[in-house]
Enzyme design. Structure first.
Site, PDB file in Angstrom:
ATOM      1  N   ASP A  12       0.860  -1.171   0.000  1.00 57.82           N
ATOM      2  CA  ASP A  12       0.000   0.000   0.000  1.00 57.82           C
ATOM      3  C   ASP A  12       0.903   1.229   0.000  1.00 57.82           C
ATOM      4  O   ASP A  12       2.117   1.130   0.159  1.00 57.82           O
ATOM      5  CB  ASP A  12      -0.982  -0.022   1.187  1.00 57.82           C
ATOM      6  CG  ASP A  12      -2.199   0.860   0.905  1.00 57.82           C
ATOM      7  OD1 ASP A  12      -2.161   1.653  -0.066  1.00 57.82           O
ATOM      8  OD2 ASP A  12      -3.202   0.777   1.640  1.00 57.82           O
TER       9      ASP A  12
HETATM   10  C1  NOJ Z   1      -3.954   4.013  -0.018  1.00 53.67           C
HETATM   11  C2  NOJ Z   1      -5.147   3.124   0.137  1.00 53.67           C
HETATM   12  O1  NOJ Z   1      -5.089   2.438   1.371  1.00 53.67           O
HETATM   13  C3  NOJ Z   1      -5.291   2.110  -0.982  1.00 53.67           C
HETATM   14  O2  NOJ Z   1      -6.490   1.427  -0.825  1.00 53.67           O
HETATM   15  C4  NOJ Z   1      -5.197   2.791  -2.319  1.00 53.67           C
HETATM   16  O3  NOJ Z   1      -5.380   1.862  -3.358  1.00 53.67           O
HETATM   17  C5  NOJ Z   1      -3.854   3.488  -2.419  1.00 53.67           C
HETATM   18  N1  NOJ Z   1      -3.762   4.477  -1.366  1.00 53.67           N
HETATM   19  C6  NOJ Z   1      -3.635   4.142  -3.774  1.00 53.67           C
HETATM   20  O4  NOJ Z   1      -4.442   5.233  -3.914  1.00 53.67           O
END
Ligand code: NOJ
Length: 760
Positions: A293
């Protein structure tokens, strides 16, 4: 020949040789696995690590290249072939521009995979995922994901960071809006529907995109519902509640997974070998790749799990995180770690192999610009057909929570209707959280939807508002107002109305990532407004807008009709109006329990019996609250219809079964009301006694069925070992002989009951 000409000749010959070698992987006739190996043979260590590096979109790529700061660094890395993926670049023009650099300016010309958060639609928005889950309509959910894939792929994107398959039992957590609710069985079915919707039958088609099941794992159990918080759960919860939807997504062929921000037993998910190597890539034989993430590799330093970027990279790659999203660490640290023999190059090769496989499967090597067709972009995005699709999904997502004296559906003529609440006229909020590509203020508001029905007199008053402030994130912060200056005008229209419709709840940006709440009430002074209006007219239909379960005991007690309308996306107003006027008979069922108060949270249906579940002799020492009932306000699976259904004749084909034998269950459902309607027939089990205690009820089957007025149907279910077994505390799936209870009904609370025995 002069000297420079000779040198130029040598260089040309050298690059020709290199090209001749490096093109072998482009031969479409060769199997993908062979093509991957051919390409990997050509790659330097740095180029391999580049494939594991993902950057966020960094400048207007159609404009001049960046001159300073981190954008310039990203640009340089892109040109060196040190970037394997970009996220949040969108639109054919922009995608083509970055892809062109990767394909035409780097040594090997490996195309980028372009990721994007396509969470509930791309530009044409479907309901938030939690709302879609309320439909229990797997085919509709699959179609909705397919529409999203169609639009995103037409915009140059080939990978979505969805579905979010996090189970959560905590309504305080803002990201419950992104998932399918509290139940692992329903959650698994929906995970599969979404993966199939995004990826289609053929990932190589230009209207399908790779899915990403996230967040692996247990992110939905953030302590106290505070986003990014620590997770501390039992093995049983991990194996039986958290992991099943991920396993289902993996088995359905989801090409990627995203890991999560949280700790699990003290180990960040990103650095967790047990989760990623042992379970995902080991036991489950997952063939795709894992993306971290956002900056979660670097965040392991904050967790106190790595002392610096080098150690974080070492731990993440060892644990099976294949791609680094925006930590800037793999690209900086991995080569050194390999050269120092701290990281085995086999780990890098494995990650790169996985990433390249998905790129080959998407067809990016055959035509890197296959998702870059301006004509398709124009034709597909926002098409009439897509709007019809999301409208259908929106109607199916609505849940009727209360309808005393059949206040709904509304009469179509001769009525004075007062529409009250800031959210009723809002064209932004209904789009919900996570809607990066859609244009602001493009939802059909409830007011606009209601205006389509001309037979009644409709008057609108805001009453009170939610004050919206812009942040630099192009996002919106919601401040709750205490201003009551609009109350009088609202009361005046309500006084003279036959029916009052109040659209109240959370603004679209009050749920989603980073939007945890400690209250589950109506934000601002909306509750006060509701009670004031009630004083002048009790004929109220409360239409709720929210991205999570709310706790509204006063409304349940006093308001005659309540409609759960979530954040339904682009077609919100049309969907709500068609339901309120009875042109669509609602059939949604709650995918999460709604509490009476925030103090009950977590409250969920598949809980365990305590040793003192009921009060037998009116003493205080039993499992309860002194100031509230312990049951939820609305249970899991709950939802009404304009018609009524009666359940009868719950039957089993036998009362005793040998292990391995299929248990056949049937129940008769009759439409006893005045409308044709749909009902989600739900089947639950309880494994009465086991070597580990099992929940009081577990959903193990459901069927969405349509019944004409007075029609009866027998609904059949088959339970096999997959439904009757469970995971022990070591993660082994076991089936234990003994007594089982079977429940069938209209929600998790109102059920018929039967019993059988499973023999050794
Ligand atoms: C953080 C989020 O937790 C995740 O779900 C998302 O896909 C990413 N950012 C990218 O935007």
């Amino acid at each position: 020949m002069n000297k420079p000409t000779v040198i130029a000749g040598i260089i040309a010959l050298f690059s020709l040789t290199l090209n001749a070698q490096s093109k072998a992987h482009l031969d479409k006739k060769k199997p993908i696995e062979e093509r991957i190996l051919l390409l990997m043979k050509e790659m330097t260590l740095e180029e391999k690590i580049g494939q594991m590096n993902q950057y966020n979109g960094f400048w207007d790529v159609t404009g001049p290249a960046p001159q300073g700061g981190s954008s310039q660094l990203k640009y340089e890395h892109l040109r060196k072939g040190w970037v394997g993926s970009m996220l949040s670049v969108r639109g054919v023009k922009q995608v083509r521009a970055v892809q062109k650099i990767a394909v035409e300016e780097t040594r090997l010309g490996i195309p980028l995979i372009i990721g994007f958060d396509v969470i509930h639609g791309y530009k044409t928005l479907s309901p938030i995922p939690l709302a879609e889950a309320a439909s229990w309509d797997l085919e509709a959910i699959r179609k909705s994901a397919a529409i999203a894939a169609d639009e995103a792929s037409a915009s140059g994107i080939n990978w979505t960071f969805a579905p979010c398959v996090d189970i959560s039992q905590d309504a305080r957590w803002g990201r419950v809006m992104e998932g399918a609710g509290e139940d692992p069985y329903l959650g698994s079915k929906i995970a599969v529907a979404r993966v199939k919707g995004f990826q289609g039958e053929n990932l190589g088609a230009n209207n399908t995109i790779a899915a990403c099941a996230k967040h692996f794992a247990a992110y939905g159990f953030a302590e106290s519902g505070r986003d990014y918080n620590t997770v501390d759960i039992s093995n049983s919860k991990l194996y039986n509640t958290v992991l099943p939807p991920f396993k289902a997504a993996s088995d359905a062929g989801a090409r990627t997974m995203m890991n999560s921000f949280n700790l699990l037993n003290g180990v960040p998910a990103t650095g967790n070998s047990f989760l990623q190597r042992e379970i995902l890539k080991g036991k489950w034989q997952f063939k795709g790749f894992v993306v971290s993430d956002w900056a979660s590799i670097r965040e392991m330093i904050n967790h106190g799990f790595a002392k610096d970027g080098a150690e974080a990279s070492l731990k993440a790659v060892t644990a099976g995180s294949d791609m680094d999203m925006e930590s800037y660490l793999y690209v900086a640290e991995l080569a050194k770690l390999v050269n120092e023999k701290k990281v085995d190059v086999a780990l890098i090769d494995n990650a790169v192999h996985r990433i390249l496989r998905v790129k080959f499967e998407l067809g990016l090597f055959d035509d890197p610009y296959r998702y870059c067709d301006e004509k398709r972009e124009k034709a597909v995005i926002g098409s009439k057909q897509n709007h019809e699709g999301v409208l259908d999904m929106a109607k199916k997502s609505i849940v009727l929570l209360k309808n005393e004296n059949n206040l709904l559906p509304l009469k179509k003529n001769g009525q004075k209707i007062a529409l009250i609440g800031a959210l009723a006229a809002d064209k932004n909020s209904p789009l919900g959280s996570w809607r990066i590509a859609s244009d602001d203020n493009t939802a059909v508001s409830v007011l606009e939807g209601m205006q389509q029905y001309k037979g009644n007199q409709l008057v609108y008053e805001k009453g009170t508002g939610l004050t919206i402030g812009k942040t630099t994130f192009k996002d919106e912060l919601v401040f709750n107002t205490t201003d009551t200056s609009g109350f009088e005008a609202a009361k005046n229209v309500a006084k003279n109305a036959d029916v009052v419709i109040m659209v109240l709840g959370e603004h679209g940006f009050q749920s989603g990532e980073g939007r945890s709440r400690t209250n589950l009430d109506l934000p601002g002074n909306q509750q006060q407004l509701l009670e004031e209006i009630y004083k002048v007219n009790k004929n109220i239909v409360l239409v709720l807008n929210n991205g999570r379960p709310l706790a509204l005991p006063w409304a349940e007690q006093n308001i005659p009709a309540i409609v759960e309308a979530w954040h339904l996306g682009s077609q919100t107003g049309n969907a709500v109006a068609q339901v309120l006027y009875g042109d669509y008979n609602p059939s949604g069922k709650l995918p999460m329990s709604f509490p009476r108060s925030v103090g009950q949270v977590p409250v969920y249906y598949n809980n365990y019996s305590t040793g003192r579940p009921v009060n037998t002799d009116t003493n205080v020492f039993w499992s309860h609250y002194t100031d509230s009932e312990k049951t939820p306000l609305y249970p899991f699976g709950y939802g009404l219809s304009y018609t009524t259904f009666k359940y009868a004749n719950l039957k089993l084909n036998k009362t005793s079964f040998a292990k391995g034998e299929a248990v056949k269950v049937s129940v008769e459902v009759t439409n006893t009301g005045n409308y044709d309607g749909k009902e989600v027939v739900q089947l639950y089990i309880r494994d009465v006694t086991g070597s580990l205690a099992r929940p009081v009820k577990e959903l193990k089957g459901f069927e969405l069925t349509e019944l004409k007025k007075e029609q009866s149907k027998t609904i059949n279910f088959t339970l096999t070992e997959a439904e009757l077994g469970y995971y022990d505390n070591n993660g082994t799936f076991i089936i234990e002989p003994g007594q089982f209870k079977i429940f069938a009904g209209t929600n998790s609370n109102e059920v018929l009951e039967a019993e059988f025995e499973l023999k050794q």
